[in-house]
Design an enzyme around this catalytic site. Structure first.
Site, PDB file in Angstrom:
ATOM      1  N   ASP A   1       0.841  -1.199   0.000  1.00 26.38           N
ATOM      2  CA  ASP A   1       0.000   0.000   0.000  1.00 26.38           C
ATOM      3  C   ASP A   1       0.873   1.245   0.000  1.00 26.38           C
ATOM      4  O   ASP A   1       1.203   1.763   1.059  1.00 26.38           O
ATOM      5  CB  ASP A   1      -0.908  -0.013   1.229  1.00 26.38           C
TER       6      ASP A   1
ATOM      7  N   GLU B   1      -2.231  10.405  -0.556  1.00 25.78           N
ATOM      8  CA  GLU B   1      -3.521   9.709  -0.603  1.00 25.78           C
ATOM      9  C   GLU B   1      -3.984   9.348   0.806  1.00 25.78           C
ATOM     10  O   GLU B   1      -5.171   9.461   1.123  1.00 25.78           O
ATOM     11  CB  GLU B   1      -3.404   8.447  -1.458  1.00 25.78           C
ATOM     12  N   GLU B   2      -3.053   8.900   1.638  1.00 22.92           N
ATOM     13  CA  GLU B   2      -3.428   8.397   2.956  1.00 22.92           C
ATOM     14  C   GLU B   2      -3.977   9.494   3.866  1.00 22.92           C
ATOM     15  O   GLU B   2      -4.772   9.219   4.753  1.00 22.92           O
ATOM     16  CB  GLU B   2      -2.229   7.725   3.627  1.00 22.92           C
TER      17      GLU B   2
ATOM     18  N   ASP C   1      -4.867   0.243  -6.116  1.00 26.63           N
ATOM     19  CA  ASP C   1      -4.551   0.527  -4.712  1.00 26.63           C
ATOM     20  C   ASP C   1      -5.134  -0.552  -3.810  1.00 26.63           C
ATOM     21  O   ASP C   1      -5.811  -0.265  -2.835  1.00 26.63           O
ATOM     22  CB  ASP C   1      -5.087   1.913  -4.323  1.00 26.63           C
TER      23      ASP C   1
ATOM     24  N   HIS D   1      -1.666  -1.058   6.439  1.00 26.61           N
ATOM     25  CA  HIS D   1      -1.463   0.025   7.404  1.00 26.61           C
ATOM     26  C   HIS D   1      -0.772  -0.447   8.680  1.00 26.61           C
ATOM     27  O   HIS D   1      -1.003   0.127   9.751  1.00 26.61           O
ATOM     28  CB  HIS D   1      -2.797   0.699   7.768  1.00 26.61           C
TER      29      HIS D   1
END
Length: 450
Positions: free
Chosen positions: A271, A305-306, A333, A403
Site C-alpha cells: 500500500d 492519498e493516505e 490501490d 497500514h
C-alpha cells in the site's frame, strides 16, 4: 463492438502478458521503493526522495512530458505513543495513533474504559460514556463476499468513532484494528473529525482489543493513554506524471495511477508501492513493445492519498480544463494479490463494453467486472463524467498487513505482480486505442444525508 475489439486485441494482450510473465521488472520497482525509501509518510523526507526517484525513473524509461505537479499537503506527525492497563492489573497494550488525531494532554490521560461493538450500542449506552475511553471492538466481518467488503463495513469505526464518542462526553476513542488477521500488530489509518469536541483516537491490536473487552466483561478497567500526536500545518509536495503519447489523438487521455505515499509503519510495499510498480511497468511495457495507442496514456503517481487524498483532488483541480478529454481513469490501490478483474464507476455503455473486453484477461484469470467504487485518487474526476476503473486484486490477505508494520516487501510474489501489470497495461491500452471512446458518465447520485 466489444467482441470485435477482443478479437483485434488478443495478440497484443498475449504479448503484454508474456512480457510480464516473471514479474521481475515490476518487482524491482517496488523493491526500490521499499528498500531505498521505506515508509513514505506525507511530508516526510523519504516521500520527497521517492518522488524524485519516480520522476527520474520515468525519464530513464523514456516516457514523455514527465512532470512534477505541485500539491499542498497536510502534515500530521506521530510522537510518543503508549497505552497501558492500570487496573485491574498493569499491562502494556499495542497501540498506534490514527492519522489526523489530536494528542492527549501532556502526560496522557487515565480513564475507565467502555466497550461497544457498534454505533447502535454506543447510542444505547449514551450518557454513561461521559469521562470514559470508548473502545470500538468491532470484529472484521467474515460473512462478506471478500475482505475488501469487510473493510468497507468496518472503516467507519476508525474514521468516525472519535466524533461519535465525543458527542457523549468520552475523553478518547480506541478502535480494534481494521484487520482481517493479526499477529499482535496494530493497524493505523486516517480518521476524521466532525462537528463538536475533538478527542484523541488510536487503534489497538486485535488481540489487545479483545483482551480489554474480556476484562471489561469481568469488571471495571482503567487505562492510561499517551498520544503525543497531532497536525503540524502544511507543506509542499508533488504528483509525478509521465506519458506515452498517442499516435492519432494525443489530446485525449487515459490515466493510470497509484499513490506514492504510505503510512509511517511498514514499508508501504503493498500500500501502495505495488500499485506504483504496476503503473510504471505498464507504461514501460507498452513502450518496449511499441504498442502506441491512438490516445495518450498518462501515468500519475499521487502524493498524500493516505492523509486526505490531496494528490487526487489536486490533479482534478489542476487539470480541470483537460477532464472533458479524459477517456477513462484507472487506479490500482489494493496490493499485489492475483488480478481478479476491474471495478468500474461509469455509465451503462462503458460497463457493458468492459464486460465484453474483459475476455482479453481470461488467461490471467481476471474476468470479474464489478460496478462500484473504483478508487480514492481518481474519485475527484467523477463529477466531470470521467469513467473510473479500479484494478481489483485478490484482497484475501491484503488487510492482514494493511497500514501496519507488517506491510513489507517479502509478502509480494513477483509472478503475481506481473499478472497485475499485464491486466492493467492491457485494459489501459485497449481503452486508449479502440476507435470509439466511452461517453461521459452520468452525474453521481446525491449523497444520502444521515
Amino acid at each position: 463492438m466489444a467482441d470485435a475489439d477482443v478479437a483485434s486485441y488478443r495478440e497484443a494482450a498475449g504479448r503484454i502478458a508474456e512480457a510480464n510473465k516473471t514479474g521481475d521488472a515490476a518487482y524491482k520497482r517496488v523493491a526500490a521503493l521499499a528498500d531505498l525509501f521505506g515508509p513514505r509518510m506525507t511530508g516526510s523526507p523519504a516521500l520527497e526522495r521517492a518522488i524524485v526517484w519516480a520522476h527520474d525513473t520515468f525519464v530513464a524509461d523514456r516516457q514523455e512530458n514527465v512532470a512534477l505537479d505541485p500539491v499542498r499537503v497536510p502534515i500530521w506527525q506521530r510522537g510518543k505513543e503508549a497505552a497501558e492497563i492500570v487496573a485491574p492489573a498493569p499491562r502494556r497494550l499495542a497501540v498506534l495513533g490514527l492519522g489526523g488525531s489530536v494528542g492527549t494532554p501532556p502526560g496522557g490521560l487515565t480513564a475507565e474504559v467502555a466497550v461497544v461493538s457498534t454505533f447502535d450500542q454506543l447510542g444505547k449506552v449514551g450518557p454513561a460514556l461521559r469521562g470514559k475511553i470508548v473502545l470500538f471492538d468491532h470484529p472484521f466481518p467474515t460473512n462478506v463476499p471478500n475482505a475488501a467488503a469487510g473493510y468497507g463495513q468496518s472503516i467507519d469505526y476508525r474514521t468516525e468513532g472519535a466524533t461519535r464518542a465525543a458527542a457523549f462526553g468520552a475523553v478518547a476513542a480506541l478502535v480494534r484494528s481494521v484487520a482481517s488477521a493479526s499477529l499482535g500488530a496494530p493497524h493505523t489509518g486516517q480518521m476524521h473529525y466532525g462537528p463538536g469536541p475533538q478527542i484523541p483516537s488510536a487503534a489497538l491490536s486485535v488481540e489487545d482489543a479483545e483482551l480489554v473487552a474480556r476484562l471489561c466483561a469481568r469488571g471495571p478497567v482503567t487505562l492510561h493513554l499517551v498520544l503525543d500526536d497531532g497536525p503540524h500545518g502544511e507543506a509542499s509536495s508533488f504528483n509525478v506524471l509521465g506519458e506515452l503519447r498517442g499516435r492519432e489523438r494525443p489530446e485525449e487521455l487515459v490515466v493510470i495511477g497509484a499513490h506514492l505515499d504510505s503510512w509511517d509503519v511498514g514499508e508501504g510495499a503493498q500500500d501502495d508501492g505495488a500499485g506504483c510498480a504496476i503503473v510504471m511497468e505498464s507504461l514501460a511495457t507498452l513502450r518496449r513493445l511499441d504498442l502506441i495507442p491512438r490516445r495518450t496514456i498518462r501515468a500519475v503517481l499521487y502524493t498524500s492519498e493516505e492523509e486526505g487524498g490531496q494528490g487526487g483532488k489536486s490533479y482534478a483541480q489542476a487539470h480541470a480544463a483537460e477532464l472533458p478529454r479524459h477517456v477513462a481513469a484507472f487506479e490500482t490501490d489494493i496490493g499485489a494479490g492475483a488480478p481478479l478483474g476491474f471495478r468500474i464507476d461509469a455509465g451503462p455503455t462503458a460497463v457493458a463494453d468492459l464486460r465484453g473486453l474483459i475476455a482479453l484477461l481470461a488467461p490471467l484469470g481476471a474476468t470479474l467486472v464489478d460496478a462500484g467504487f473504483a478508487g480514492s485518487d481518481i474519485a475527484a474526476m467523477r463529477p466531470a463524467g470521467v469513467p473510473l476503473l479500479g484494478l481489483f486484486a485478490d484482497p484475501a490477505h491484503y488487510f492482514d498487513i494493511h497500514h501496519s508494520v507488517a506491510d513489507t516487501l517479502e509478502k509480494i510474489d513477483p509472478a503475481t505482480l506481473g499478472r497485475d501489470v499485464a491486466a492493467m497495461a492491457t485494459m489501459a491500452y485497449v481503452v486508449a486505442d479502440r476507435p470509439t471512446r466511452w461517453p461521459a458518465s452520468p452525474p453521481p447520485p446525491p449523497e444520502k444525508k444521515p
